[in-house]
Design an enzyme around this catalytic site. Structure first.
Site, PDB file in Angstrom:
ATOM      1  N   ASP A 168      38.975  41.300  34.111  1.00 49.00           N
ATOM      2  CA  ASP A 168      38.094  40.431  34.909  1.00 49.00           C
ATOM      3  C   ASP A 168      38.638  40.194  36.317  1.00 49.00           C
ATOM      4  O   ASP A 168      37.915  39.733  37.188  1.00 49.00           O
ATOM      5  CB  ASP A 168      37.804  39.096  34.201  1.00 49.00           C
ATOM      6  CG  ASP A 168      39.044  38.297  33.868  1.00 49.00           C
ATOM      7  OD1 ASP A 168      39.962  38.863  33.249  1.00 49.00           O
ATOM      8  OD2 ASP A 168      39.111  37.102  34.230  1.00 49.00           O
ATOM      9  N   HIS A 169      39.901  40.534  36.552  1.00 52.98           N
ATOM     10  CA  HIS A 169      40.489  40.348  37.885  1.00 52.98           C
ATOM     11  C   HIS A 169      40.449  41.620  38.734  1.00 52.98           C
ATOM     12  O   HIS A 169      40.807  41.592  39.907  1.00 52.98           O
ATOM     13  CB  HIS A 169      41.928  39.834  37.758  1.00 52.98           C
ATOM     14  CG  HIS A 169      41.978  38.446  37.199  1.00 52.98           C
ATOM     15  ND1 HIS A 169      42.351  37.345  37.927  1.00 52.98           N
ATOM     16  CD2 HIS A 169      41.631  37.983  35.957  1.00 52.98           C
ATOM     17  CE1 HIS A 169      42.248  36.264  37.172  1.00 52.98           C
ATOM     18  NE2 HIS A 169      41.814  36.625  35.965  1.00 52.98           N
ATOM     19  N   ASP A 192      46.311  33.428  36.576  1.00 54.73           N
ATOM     20  CA  ASP A 192      46.064  32.959  35.207  1.00 54.73           C
ATOM     21  C   ASP A 192      47.396  32.582  34.577  1.00 54.73           C
ATOM     22  O   ASP A 192      48.326  33.392  34.554  1.00 54.73           O
ATOM     23  CB  ASP A 192      45.427  34.066  34.353  1.00 54.73           C
ATOM     24  CG  ASP A 192      43.944  34.260  34.655  1.00 54.73           C
ATOM     25  OD1 ASP A 192      43.474  33.742  35.686  1.00 54.73           O
ATOM     26  OD2 ASP A 192      43.276  34.945  33.853  1.00 54.73           O
TER      27      ASP A 192
HETATM   28 ZN   LIG Z   1      41.293  35.715  34.106  1.00 58.18          ZN
HETATM   29 ZN   LIG Z   2      43.992  36.746  32.669  1.00 61.24          ZN
END
Ligand SMILES: [Zn+2]
Ligand SMILES: [Zn+2]
Length: 327
Positions: A84-85, A202
């Site tokens: 997702d990054h 994160d």
């Molecule tokens: Zn993330």
């Molecule tokens: Zn992550």
């Protein structure tokens, strides 16, 4: 439409900002779809420099809607390699190349492993690069400027931060965070003309991050609200979606709750707390209050829940912190 197109194309956010550090959220969300929050992406503008931290899905489109000229991107920084990054990285690299007629690839900074990510996108975009050069010509899209160039740095040990960019008064340092089993995982701190911003990446609540956040003007911290995620888990179980039920339990152990992030803000004496990487998706305001439950009990400073287009302005030579919405 003519007027709208003309005024959109003629304006450029970077030219409108005073000297200082500006943080613009080009993606305030997480892997769970949220209409107001795209995949993780944070633009940091320090004086004349433009860096993008993480490139989740939709990054490039939100930057365009915020009128951030992607051809002006000086570098991209990755916090870790969760999909997702990085799943907006291909589009971001393409837009930087085409919009700026870039003559050298975009520097992509990251911990060891960033080479594989950048090479992989280069391979996947190989045919597209050739089509565009053939169609638009080398003047418009210089072949040497396509894609990215990995700039790996050594992962700092806990207690130490590594200086990775030092230019025009801007210093970017990197430090380790804890997102186990995801390794490596880092956060970044930006310092420019006495103003400062720290981005958590994160992480679970991290004492190492807190050390480097000491006295920071703006702490941009990820947050997951467990009481809201629990509602999704229960719903998933009731709908026989067992794998979603398991995933929504698994994710609890490698993120930070809003209250824990507030504790970090309090204990590091951060002057403003901006939540990003918001989990789960939040419908408009009433649920935002539930997300913030307990936060003001531990942290007395101002708090903002980020969404796509949130802009925080830290003017050089002042101690002001102004929040506005670009979208
Ligand atoms: Zn993330
Ligand atoms: Zn992550």
């Amino acid at each position: 439409m003519e007027n709208a197109v003309e005024s959109n194309l003629a304006t450029n956010l970077l030219r409108e900002l005073p000297d200082g550090i500006h943080v613009a959220l080009c993606g305030a969300g997480s892997p769970l779809p949220d209409a107001r929050r795209s995949g993780p992406c944070t633009a940091v503008i320090a004086g004349e420099r433009l860096y993008i931290v993480d490139a989740g899905a939709g990054s490039s489109r939100v930057l365009a809607r915020m009128r951030v000229p992607q051809g002006a991107i000086d570098g991209i920084l990755l916090t870790h390699f969760h999909s997702d990054h990085i799943d907006g990285l291909g589009e971001l690299l393409l837009q930087r190349w085409v919009n700026g007629s870039a003559t050298s690839p975009a520097p992509v900074y990251g911990p060891p492993g960033v080479e594989t990510i950048v090479d992989g996108f280069g391979i996947a975009y190989g045919p597209d690069t050739r089509y565009r050069v053939a169609h638009h010509g080398e003047q418009v899209v210089p072949p040497a400027g396509a894609g990215g160039e990995a700039r790996p740095f050594a992962l700092p040990v806990d207690g130490e931060a590594e200086l990775i960019v030092d230019e025009d008064g801007l210093k970017i340092t990197v430090f380790r965070v804890n997102h186990a089993p995801v390794e490596p995982a880092v956060g970044y701190r930006f310092d420019y003309k006495g103003r400062s911003v720290l981005l958590s990446g994160d992480t679970t609540k991290s004492a190492n991050l807190q050390k480097f956040a000491e006295g920071v003007d703006l702490l941009v911290h990820e947050a997951l609200a467990p009481q809201l995620v629990a509602i999704i888990s229960r719903g998933a179980r009731a709908a026989d979606r067992e794998n979603l039920a398991k995933i929504t339990v698994d994710i609890l152990d490698y993120h930070t709750t809003p209250v824990e992030a507030a504790e970090v803000a309090r204990d590091s004496h951060a002057k403003h707390l901006l939540f990003n990487h918001i989990v789960p998706p939040l419908p408009p305001p009433p649920l935002e209050d539930v997300f913030l439950e307990g936060v003001s009990d531990v942290y007395g400073g101002p708090v903002t829940i980020g969404r796509d287009g949130t802009l925080v302005e830290l003017k050089a030579g002042t101690d002001s912190i102004e929040v506005s919405e670009l979208l």
